[in-house]
Scaffold this active site. Structure first.
Site, PDB file in Angstrom:
ATOM      1  CE  LYS A  61      56.923  60.366  24.449  1.00  0.00           C
ATOM      2  NZ  LYS A  61      55.403  60.782  24.977  1.00  0.00           N
ATOM      3  CG  ASP A  93      53.585  59.844  22.140  1.00  0.00           C
ATOM      4  OD1 ASP A  93      53.204  59.187  21.312  1.00  0.00           O
ATOM      5  OD2 ASP A  93      53.786  59.574  23.412  1.00  0.00           O
ATOM      6  CE  LYS A  95      51.568  56.072  22.509  1.00  0.00           C
ATOM      7  NZ  LYS A  95      51.946  57.382  23.389  1.00  0.00           N
ATOM      8  CG  ASP A  98      39.674  56.920  13.646  1.00  0.00           C
ATOM      9  OD1 ASP A  98      38.914  56.094  12.832  1.00  0.00           O
ATOM     10  OD2 ASP A  98      39.261  57.302  14.619  1.00  0.00           O
ATOM     11  CB  SER A 147      56.338  50.777  28.447  1.00  0.00           C
ATOM     12  OG  SER A 147      55.624  51.704  28.345  1.00  0.00           O
ATOM     13  CD  GLN A 203      55.116  46.233  32.658  1.00  0.00           C
ATOM     14  OE1 GLN A 203      55.169  45.223  33.418  1.00  0.00           O
ATOM     15  NE2 GLN A 203      54.962  46.234  31.384  1.00  0.00           N
TER      16      GLN A 203
HETATM   17  P1  BMP Z   1      57.093  58.503  31.797  1.00  0.00           P
HETATM   18  O1  BMP Z   1      59.049  58.445  31.471  1.00  0.00           O
HETATM   19  O2  BMP Z   1      56.938  59.678  32.526  1.00  0.00           O
HETATM   20  O3  BMP Z   1      56.649  57.029  32.298  1.00  0.00           O
HETATM   21  O4  BMP Z   1      56.718  58.971  30.379  1.00  0.00           O
HETATM   22  C1  BMP Z   1      56.591  58.060  29.142  1.00  0.00           C
HETATM   23  C2  BMP Z   1      56.281  58.630  27.788  1.00  0.00           C
HETATM   24  O5  BMP Z   1      56.225  57.813  26.922  1.00  0.00           O
HETATM   25  C3  BMP Z   1      54.881  59.056  28.050  1.00  0.00           C
HETATM   26  O6  BMP Z   1      54.696  60.516  27.511  1.00  0.00           O
HETATM   27  C4  BMP Z   1      53.881  58.091  27.251  1.00  0.00           C
HETATM   28  O7  BMP Z   1      52.909  58.525  26.785  1.00  0.00           O
HETATM   29  C5  BMP Z   1      54.952  57.623  26.340  1.00  0.00           C
HETATM   30  N1  BMP Z   1      55.001  56.094  26.268  1.00  0.00           N
HETATM   31  C6  BMP Z   1      54.918  55.014  27.095  1.00  0.00           C
HETATM   32  O8  BMP Z   1      55.083  55.251  28.231  1.00  0.00           O
HETATM   33  N2  BMP Z   1      55.055  53.787  26.682  1.00  0.00           N
HETATM   34  C7  BMP Z   1      54.560  53.186  25.398  1.00  0.00           C
HETATM   35  O9  BMP Z   1      54.457  52.212  25.133  1.00  0.00           O
HETATM   36  C8  BMP Z   1      54.553  54.442  24.303  1.00  0.00           C
HETATM   37  C9  BMP Z   1      54.736  55.618  24.551  1.00  0.00           C
HETATM   38  O10 BMP Z   1      54.351  56.527  24.091  1.00  0.00           O
END
Ligand code: BMP
Length: 250
Positions: A61, A93, A95, A98, A147, A203
């Protein structure tokens, strides 16, 4: 009796999107349900990381717009080669969030030209069903729930979002923190074996918890792997934790 998780083989028979099929086939072939999030700032480090963890993941990703030295030839061409070498998909990713017309422009133009190279792209569904129509030749991963602490994706939002997702044939997966119907692929970020969260609202849950409780198909791990002293070793650890939890949940 508790509901069991559906196997990748059975899910393969239910899904229709070609990218969904490819992803499940890779999972079965590699005994992995791990998506590594490469939130990395330079092309050299991104490529080194992809080469290291590539054998252990189903998808990489990217957040392509955080690279400080993006260049189509020196970033994307070698990344595509690594994806082929190690058999993983590339999931941008982005997201998108728009109106459809703007998203189409963002998808195909500007410096990143995402439509040229991404196998999967993430999109919010906040713009409504028709906003997603313009994503062709790619698997759309819809953000159903986030999350982060305080997210607006509450039960009502998710219920309405799911109606859009179920009627949209280019959507092949959801990102969420809850169980979803068996004919869609579920991906869950916010996964970490040791950390409780960060200071910016993230989280975390363990691979075991999200696979057991939400029956997630794919865990998305960022800092847990790319910040580790030995990212390859850590990728193997997450791959094994994810696969063990999957087999136990069946
Ligand atoms: P990390 O495990 O370092 O917290 O990273 C999580 C990754 O997943 C990040 O790239 C973030 O943009 C993405 N992400 C997220 O954490 N929560 C979501 O709800 C959706 C995501 O795409």
């Amino acid at each position: 009796q508790e509901k069991k998780k559906i196997s990748y083989e059975n899910k393969l028979e239910k899904v229709e999107h070609p990218m969904a099929k490819r992803l499940l086939e890779i999972a079965i072939e590699k005994n992995s349900n791990l998506i590594a999030s490469a939130d990395i700032l330079s092309t050299r480090e991104l490529l080194d990381f992809a080469d290291m963890v590539g054998p252990h993941i189903v998808a990489l990703k990217t957040h392509i717009d955080i690279l400080t030295d993006f260049d189509a030839d020196s970033t994307i061409l070698p990344l595509k080669d690594l994806a082929q070498k190690h058999n993983f998909l590339i999931m941008e990713d982005r997201k998108f969030a728009d109106i459809g017309n703007t998203q189409e422009l963002q998808f195909s133009y500007g410096m990143y030209k995402i439509s040229n190279w991404a196998d999967l792209v993430t999109a919010q569904v906040i713009g409504g069903s028709a906003s997603l129509d313009g994503f062709h030749n790619v698997g759309v991963v819809a953000i159903l729930g986030m999350s982060s602490k305080g997210t607006l994706t509450d039960a009502h939002y998710r219920e309405e979002a799911m109606k859009i997702i179920e009627n949209q044939s280019n959507v092949m997966a959801c990102v969420a923190q809850n169980e979803i119907p068996d004919d869609l692929i579920l991906m869950t970020p916010g996964v970490n074996l040791s950390d409780a969260g960060d200071s910016k609202g993230q989280q975390y849950n363990t691979p075991e918890k999200v696979i057991n409780n939400y029956h997630t198909d794919f865990i998305i791990v960022g800092r847990g792997i790319y910040k580790a002293e030995n990212p390859e070793q850590e990728a193997v650890k997450y791959k094994m934790a994810g696969w063990e939890a999957y087999k136990k949940a069946l």
